[in-house]
Design a protein around this motif. Sequence first.
Motif, PDB file in Angstrom:
ATOM      1  N   UNK A   1      86.960  -5.576  65.464  1.00  0.00           N
ATOM      2  CA  UNK A   1      87.412  -5.859  64.138  1.00  0.00           C
ATOM      3  C   UNK A   1      88.573  -5.069  63.843  1.00  0.00           C
ATOM      4  N   UNK A   2      89.492  -5.358  63.060  1.00  0.00           N
ATOM      5  CA  UNK A   2      90.656  -4.676  62.517  1.00  0.00           C
ATOM      6  C   UNK A   2      90.250  -4.034  61.185  1.00  0.00           C
ATOM      7  N   UNK A   3      90.352  -2.894  60.826  1.00  0.00           N
ATOM      8  CA  UNK A   3      89.952  -2.392  59.462  1.00  0.00           C
ATOM      9  C   UNK A   3      91.233  -1.668  58.685  1.00  0.00           C
ATOM     10  N   UNK A   4      91.194  -2.027  57.556  1.00  0.00           N
ATOM     11  CA  UNK A   4      92.087  -1.505  56.731  1.00  0.00           C
ATOM     12  C   UNK A   4      91.753  -1.214  55.410  1.00  0.00           C
ATOM     13  N   UNK A   5      92.065  -0.175  54.673  1.00  0.00           N
ATOM     14  CA  UNK A   5      91.315   0.290  53.405  1.00  0.00           C
ATOM     15  C   UNK A   5      92.808   0.574  52.407  1.00  0.00           C
TER      16      UNK A   5
ATOM     17  N   UNK B   1      81.169  15.660  60.968  1.00  0.00           N
ATOM     18  CA  UNK B   1      82.404  16.818  60.837  1.00  0.00           C
ATOM     19  C   UNK B   1      83.613  16.654  61.881  1.00  0.00           C
ATOM     20  N   UNK B   2      83.013  16.664  63.042  1.00  0.00           N
ATOM     21  CA  UNK B   2      83.895  16.458  64.429  1.00  0.00           C
ATOM     22  C   UNK B   2      84.790  15.336  64.164  1.00  0.00           C
ATOM     23  N   UNK B   3      84.344  13.998  63.753  1.00  0.00           N
ATOM     24  CA  UNK B   3      85.207  13.063  63.667  1.00  0.00           C
ATOM     25  C   UNK B   3      86.146  13.204  62.489  1.00  0.00           C
ATOM     26  N   UNK B   4      85.688  13.922  61.302  1.00  0.00           N
ATOM     27  CA  UNK B   4      86.556  14.029  60.331  1.00  0.00           C
ATOM     28  C   UNK B   4      87.633  15.211  60.594  1.00  0.00           C
TER      29      UNK B   4
ATOM     30  N   UNK C   1      81.116  22.330  45.423  1.00  0.00           N
ATOM     31  CA  UNK C   1      81.603  21.457  46.379  1.00  0.00           C
ATOM     32  C   UNK C   1      82.275  19.946  45.749  1.00  0.00           C
ATOM     33  N   UNK C   2      83.647  19.855  45.894  1.00  0.00           N
ATOM     34  CA  UNK C   2      83.722  18.460  45.930  1.00  0.00           C
ATOM     35  C   UNK C   2      83.331  17.511  46.836  1.00  0.00           C
ATOM     36  N   UNK C   3      82.829  16.353  46.424  1.00  0.00           N
ATOM     37  CA  UNK C   3      82.058  15.385  47.402  1.00  0.00           C
ATOM     38  C   UNK C   3      82.983  14.552  48.170  1.00  0.00           C
ATOM     39  N   UNK C   4      82.641  14.581  49.554  1.00  0.00           N
ATOM     40  CA  UNK C   4      83.678  13.329  50.476  1.00  0.00           C
ATOM     41  C   UNK C   4      82.294  12.284  50.753  1.00  0.00           C
ATOM     42  N   UNK C   5      82.306  11.149  49.894  1.00  0.00           N
ATOM     43  CA  UNK C   5      81.218  10.220  50.228  1.00  0.00           C
ATOM     44  C   UNK C   5      81.240   9.614  51.444  1.00  0.00           C
ATOM     45  N   UNK C   6      80.958  10.015  52.504  1.00  0.00           N
ATOM     46  CA  UNK C   6      80.850   9.197  53.721  1.00  0.00           C
ATOM     47  C   UNK C   6      79.751   8.038  53.346  1.00  0.00           C
TER      48      UNK C   6
ATOM     49  N   UNK D   1      78.892   1.204  65.862  1.00  0.00           N
ATOM     50  CA  UNK D   1      78.305   0.609  67.051  1.00  0.00           C
ATOM     51  C   UNK D   1      77.079   1.450  67.088  1.00  0.00           C
ATOM     52  N   UNK D   2      76.620   2.509  66.765  1.00  0.00           N
ATOM     53  CA  UNK D   2      75.396   3.174  67.019  1.00  0.00           C
ATOM     54  C   UNK D   2      74.517   3.219  65.588  1.00  0.00           C
ATOM     55  N   UNK D   3      75.154   2.716  64.327  1.00  0.00           N
ATOM     56  CA  UNK D   3      74.522   2.641  63.178  1.00  0.00           C
ATOM     57  C   UNK D   3      74.524   4.140  62.445  1.00  0.00           C
ATOM     58  N   UNK D   4      75.156   4.932  63.069  1.00  0.00           N
ATOM     59  CA  UNK D   4      75.400   6.343  62.545  1.00  0.00           C
ATOM     60  C   UNK D   4      76.721   7.003  62.403  1.00  0.00           C
ATOM     61  N   UNK D   5      77.651   6.803  63.521  1.00  0.00           N
ATOM     62  CA  UNK D   5      78.925   7.056  63.861  1.00  0.00           C
ATOM     63  C   UNK D   5      79.912   5.946  63.410  1.00  0.00           C
ATOM     64  N   UNK D   6      80.684   6.129  62.526  1.00  0.00           N
ATOM     65  CA  UNK D   6      81.465   5.059  62.174  1.00  0.00           C
ATOM     66  C   UNK D   6      83.015   5.084  62.460  1.00  0.00           C
ATOM     67  N   UNK D   7      83.810   3.910  62.611  1.00  0.00           N
ATOM     68  CA  UNK D   7      85.143   3.850  63.262  1.00  0.00           C
ATOM     69  C   UNK D   7      85.883   5.021  62.422  1.00  0.00           C
ATOM     70  N   UNK D   8      87.218   5.399  63.070  1.00  0.00           N
ATOM     71  CA  UNK D   8      88.085   6.160  62.794  1.00  0.00           C
ATOM     72  C   UNK D   8      88.521   6.034  61.210  1.00  0.00           C
ATOM     73  N   UNK D   9      88.615   4.624  60.692  1.00  0.00           N
ATOM     74  CA  UNK D   9      89.130   4.228  59.562  1.00  0.00           C
ATOM     75  C   UNK D   9      88.273   4.840  58.421  1.00  0.00           C
ATOM     76  N   UNK D  10      87.036   5.117  58.671  1.00  0.00           N
ATOM     77  CA  UNK D  10      86.064   5.588  57.425  1.00  0.00           C
ATOM     78  C   UNK D  10      86.581   7.033  57.437  1.00  0.00           C
TER      79      UNK D  10
END
Length: 364
Positions: A102-106, A144-147, A317-322, A335-344
């Motif tokens: 899937x292609x994702x854009x925001x 945090x690593x993905x961020x 803290x300013x929230x980054x609402x993942x 794919x694993x219900x916890x870690x999301x694609x880079x677009x998020x």
Amino acid sequence: MFGAIQLGLFAACVVLFVPMGMAGWHLSRNKMLFFSGALFITLAVGVHLTPYFPSVSDFVTSVSSIVVLDDRDSCFSSLHEIDWEVSASSNYDPLNNNSVNYDKSWYWRRSSSVDSCEFQKLNRHDVADLLNGSWVMVAGDSQARFFALSLLSLVLDSEQMESARQSLFRRHSNYHIVVNEIGMKLDFIWAPYTSNLTDLVMGLSETRNYPDVLVMGSGLWDMLHITNASDYGVSLQLLRRSITSLLPISPEFSTEGSATSSVSVRSTHLFWLDLPTLINSMLNTEEKREKMTDVMRVSYERELKKSQILQQFGGPFQQLDIGSLSWDCGIRCTDDGMHYDGAVYDAAVHILLNALLIVSHQKL
């Protein structure tokens, strides 16, 4: 903001329209001209003498500050108004139905409040200007690593990114990089529990060396390995007290002073990575499916709010609402219900960058 230009325009409107109104009451031309001249002189003198009367000047300044703060608060609250487009990619493989299909854009939602804030997706040049000479620290778990990876993708070329990805994702390790082209330094600190974050804050205070931007987040490891929402809430409160008493917090993101606020150091802008939406059926181990339930996630989110660590609840803290970003992107973004694609995480990074633009009054 009420300044000299605005007051001048107001005076001009009064001088123009009041005599016209008076003329409507059949005053003579001489009387109208006399009143108009007297009114113009009075207003002109008043505008020029205002700075010499502290009470009036303070009132104008306070009104100006209130308007600016209202605008900024409104923009902060609109940062997460994001819409998603998720569609099947051109190389969709029905036999391997995962998120890469899937292609994702925001994009920021079209509304009057969002449009007035002029949010923007920053390119590499813009990010280089904004973060030039800055020290960014990201501390937490795998989220945090993905961020951190998404942030680096905006300042590194493809070859540098490949090297960074391999080094950054070494299991349970810290990571450090200096982007020499812009003098930016980024540190990722593996700190999966809230107590690890508190220890990190204590260490920063001891060295009196503070990052310009500090991004933190915890909860996933606590939920899996401790599974006690109340204890999580207590640990967040301890972190909050440590932050507000030990770090020179940016006043734009905090309602409380810090013990080091009188020290001549640059303040730190604080951001909190919220828990992602957890899709229980997709979690990849039985232990995760048993412990990381929707009920448990809601209880952890409740403790986060009760801890008052977030800026909207009076915290630093300013929230980054993942959580909301991952929910809106949906099941096709993980794919694993916890870690999301880079677009998020890319959206979260741009929310942070636009928050920094609001604070610094910049437009790129």
